[in-house]
Design a protein around this motif. Structure first.
Motif, PDB file in Angstrom:
ATOM      1  N   TYR A 160      30.199   6.772  34.286  1.00 21.27           N
ATOM      2  CA  TYR A 160      29.583   6.872  35.603  1.00 21.27           C
ATOM      3  C   TYR A 160      28.129   7.280  35.453  1.00 21.27           C
ATOM      4  CZ  TYR A 160      34.155   6.720  37.811  1.00 21.27           C
ATOM      5  OH  TYR A 160      35.386   6.331  38.248  1.00 21.27           O
ATOM      6  N   PRO A 161      27.224   6.377  35.686  1.00 21.92           N
ATOM      7  CA  PRO A 161      25.820   6.774  35.627  1.00 21.92           C
ATOM      8  C   PRO A 161      25.460   7.731  36.767  1.00 21.92           C
ATOM      9  CG  PRO A 161      26.014   4.496  36.336  1.00 21.92           C
ATOM     10  CD  PRO A 161      27.388   4.957  35.978  1.00 21.92           C
ATOM     11  N   GLN A 162      26.353   7.833  37.748  1.00 18.17           N
ATOM     12  CA  GLN A 162      26.118   8.764  38.835  1.00 18.17           C
ATOM     13  C   GLN A 162      26.604  10.149  38.406  1.00 18.17           C
ATOM     14  OE1 GLN A 162      28.136   7.159  42.200  1.00 18.17           O
ATOM     15  NE2 GLN A 162      26.954   5.275  42.189  1.00 18.17           N
ATOM     16  N   TRP A 163      25.717  11.095  38.353  1.00 20.30           N
ATOM     17  CA  TRP A 163      26.025  12.425  37.852  1.00 20.30           C
ATOM     18  C   TRP A 163      26.924  13.235  38.778  1.00 20.30           C
ATOM     19  CZ3 TRP A 163      24.406  16.185  41.162  1.00 20.30           C
ATOM     20  CH2 TRP A 163      23.415  15.841  42.075  1.00 20.30           C
ATOM     21  N   LYS A 164      27.120  12.780  39.992  1.00 21.41           N
ATOM     22  CA  LYS A 164      27.908  13.561  40.948  1.00 21.41           C
ATOM     23  C   LYS A 164      29.403  13.557  40.652  1.00 21.41           C
ATOM     24  CE  LYS A 164      24.681  13.024  44.749  1.00 21.41           C
ATOM     25  NZ  LYS A 164      24.476  12.511  46.108  1.00 21.41           N
ATOM     26  N   ASP A 165      29.867  12.572  39.895  1.00 22.79           N
ATOM     27  CA  ASP A 165      31.301  12.446  39.634  1.00 22.79           C
ATOM     28  C   ASP A 165      31.587  12.589  38.139  1.00 22.79           C
ATOM     29  OD1 ASP A 165      33.986  11.869  39.577  1.00 22.79           O
ATOM     30  OD2 ASP A 165      33.794   9.881  40.477  1.00 22.79           O
ATOM     31  N   ASP A 166      32.285  13.644  37.766  1.00 17.90           N
ATOM     32  CA  ASP A 166      32.611  13.870  36.353  1.00 17.90           C
ATOM     33  C   ASP A 166      34.071  13.559  36.040  1.00 17.90           C
ATOM     34  OD1 ASP A 166      33.751  16.044  37.636  1.00 17.90           O
ATOM     35  OD2 ASP A 166      33.033  17.514  36.188  1.00 17.90           O
ATOM     36  N   THR A 167      34.736  12.831  36.910  1.00 10.34           N
ATOM     37  CA  THR A 167      36.158  12.510  36.739  1.00 10.34           C
ATOM     38  C   THR A 167      36.434  11.813  35.412  1.00 10.34           C
ATOM     39  OG1 THR A 167      36.395  12.328  39.139  1.00 10.34           O
ATOM     40  CG2 THR A 167      38.132  11.334  37.783  1.00 10.34           C
ATOM     41  N   SER A 168      35.628  10.824  35.059  1.00 10.97           N
ATOM     42  CA  SER A 168      35.891  10.075  33.829  1.00 10.97           C
ATOM     43  C   SER A 168      35.738  10.969  32.593  1.00 10.97           C
ATOM     44  CB  SER A 168      34.970   8.856  33.717  1.00 10.97           C
ATOM     45  OG  SER A 168      33.631   9.260  33.522  1.00 10.97           O
ATOM     46  N   THR A 169      34.776  11.862  32.610  1.00  6.17           N
ATOM     47  CA  THR A 169      34.595  12.783  31.484  1.00  6.17           C
ATOM     48  C   THR A 169      35.815  13.675  31.331  1.00  6.17           C
ATOM     49  OG1 THR A 169      32.201  12.799  31.810  1.00  6.17           O
ATOM     50  CG2 THR A 169      33.133  14.633  30.562  1.00  6.17           C
ATOM     51  N   ILE A 170      36.282  14.191  32.430  1.00  9.74           N
ATOM     52  CA  ILE A 170      37.456  15.075  32.396  1.00  9.74           C
ATOM     53  C   ILE A 170      38.662  14.313  31.854  1.00  9.74           C
ATOM     54  CG2 ILE A 170      39.089  16.369  33.818  1.00  9.74           C
ATOM     55  CD1 ILE A 170      36.707  16.979  35.689  1.00  9.74           C
ATOM     56  N   LYS A 171      38.911  13.137  32.391  1.00  6.85           N
ATOM     57  CA  LYS A 171      40.079  12.355  31.965  1.00  6.85           C
ATOM     58  C   LYS A 171      39.980  11.953  30.493  1.00  6.85           C
ATOM     59  CE  LYS A 171      41.423  10.379  36.394  1.00  6.85           C
ATOM     60  NZ  LYS A 171      41.514   9.161  37.206  1.00  6.85           N
ATOM     61  N   ARG A 172      38.779  11.580  30.057  1.00  7.38           N
ATOM     62  CA  ARG A 172      38.601  11.041  28.709  1.00  7.38           C
ATOM     63  C   ARG A 172      38.605  12.119  27.626  1.00  7.38           C
ATOM     64  NH1 ARG A 172      34.042  10.218  26.284  1.00  7.38           N
ATOM     65  NH2 ARG A 172      32.805  10.366  28.177  1.00  7.38           N
ATOM     66  N   ILE A 173      37.940  13.273  27.856  1.00 13.07           N
ATOM     67  CA  ILE A 173      37.807  14.221  26.744  1.00 13.07           C
ATOM     68  C   ILE A 173      38.324  15.638  27.008  1.00 13.07           C
ATOM     69  CG2 ILE A 173      35.904  12.971  25.679  1.00 13.07           C
ATOM     70  CD1 ILE A 173      33.972  15.022  26.800  1.00 13.07           C
ATOM     71  N   VAL A 174      38.488  16.028  28.276  1.00 13.80           N
ATOM     72  CA  VAL A 174      38.977  17.381  28.558  1.00 13.80           C
ATOM     73  C   VAL A 174      40.504  17.403  28.630  1.00 13.80           C
ATOM     74  CG1 VAL A 174      38.936  19.327  30.176  1.00 13.80           C
ATOM     75  CG2 VAL A 174      36.826  18.044  29.730  1.00 13.80           C
ATOM     76  N   LEU A 175      41.075  16.590  29.488  1.00 12.25           N
ATOM     77  CA  LEU A 175      42.525  16.617  29.706  1.00 12.25           C
ATOM     78  C   LEU A 175      43.362  16.351  28.456  1.00 12.25           C
ATOM     79  CD1 LEU A 175      42.854  14.991  33.251  1.00 12.25           C
ATOM     80  CD2 LEU A 175      42.584  17.411  32.624  1.00 12.25           C
ATOM     81  N   PRO A 176      42.935  15.490  27.531  1.00 11.21           N
ATOM     82  CA  PRO A 176      43.748  15.286  26.329  1.00 11.21           C
ATOM     83  C   PRO A 176      43.946  16.563  25.485  1.00 11.21           C
ATOM     84  CG  PRO A 176      42.214  13.475  26.574  1.00 11.21           C
ATOM     85  CD  PRO A 176      41.836  14.513  27.592  1.00 11.21           C
TER      86      PRO A 176
END
Length: 188
Positions: free
Chosen positions: A167-183
């Motif tokens: 997401y080039p839009q900094w307001k949404d960090d959902t993809s970061t959380i799903k990809r590297i935090v939640l695992p």
């Protein structure tokens, strides 16, 4: 029913406070615990959860304001201890507005503040980020970081703005959380 809810709240609070007591944490002017790198590790080691997650926050940080709801959602579905880690100076009036902002929507949130340095050189946060970030990660001093530690007190992850690739839009960090935090976390 109300008595049961109050009792559960007291038990949760006692568990949270016992972690702080075991780590010998001291309170700031605003009655929240002051922490440094070693204190974060101590809190994680004394947690009964597999992971402890910290979210760096300041009320003047726009990404922090947008990302706080996603951070708080994590504890609903994952077996973690979670803390909002405030970055302003311990005695700053900004702390009050940050605490009020967090508690308005999340009254049960555990909030801690990064300890001030003895020498006020304006590098408190920069020094902290260098200390807490494992060598395999790039040290970037942005805010709205997710810091994940295991129950051995080892830092597993420190995120930064570059992790939000989808997401080039900094307001949404959902993809970061799903990809590297939640695992790294254990589901409830």
């Amino acid at each position: 029913m109300k008595k049961f809810v109050i009792l559960v709240g007291i038990i949760i609070a006692q568990n949270a406070f016992s972690q702080e007591e075991k780590c010998g944490l001291k309170k700031s002017d605003f009655n929240i615990y002051k922490v440094g790198t070693e204190d974060l590790k101590c809190l994680a080691k004394n947690s009964d959860k597999r992971n402890t997650i910290f979210f760096t926050f300041a009320s003047w940080c726009q990404p922090c304001l947008y990302h706080l709801p996603n951070f708080k959602k994590i504890e609903k579905f994952y077996n973690v201890d979670s803390y909002v880690l405030l970055m302003d100076n311990e005695g700053s009036e900004r702390i009050k507005s940050a605490v009020d902002y967090v508690l308005k929507d999340y009254p049960e949130a555990k909030i801690v503040i990064l300890k001030d340095r003895e020498k006020k050189n304006g590098r408190k946060y920069k020094d902290f980020v260098k200390e807490i970030t494992p060598s395999q990660y790039e040290v970037i001093t942005d805010m709205s970081k997710y810091i994940v530690l295991n129950n051995s007190g080892e830092v597993q992850l420190v995120t930064n703005w570059k992790d939000n690739k989808e997401y080039p839009q900094w307001k949404d960090d959902t993809s970061t959380i799903k990809r590297i935090v939640l695992p790294l976390l254990e589901k409830k």
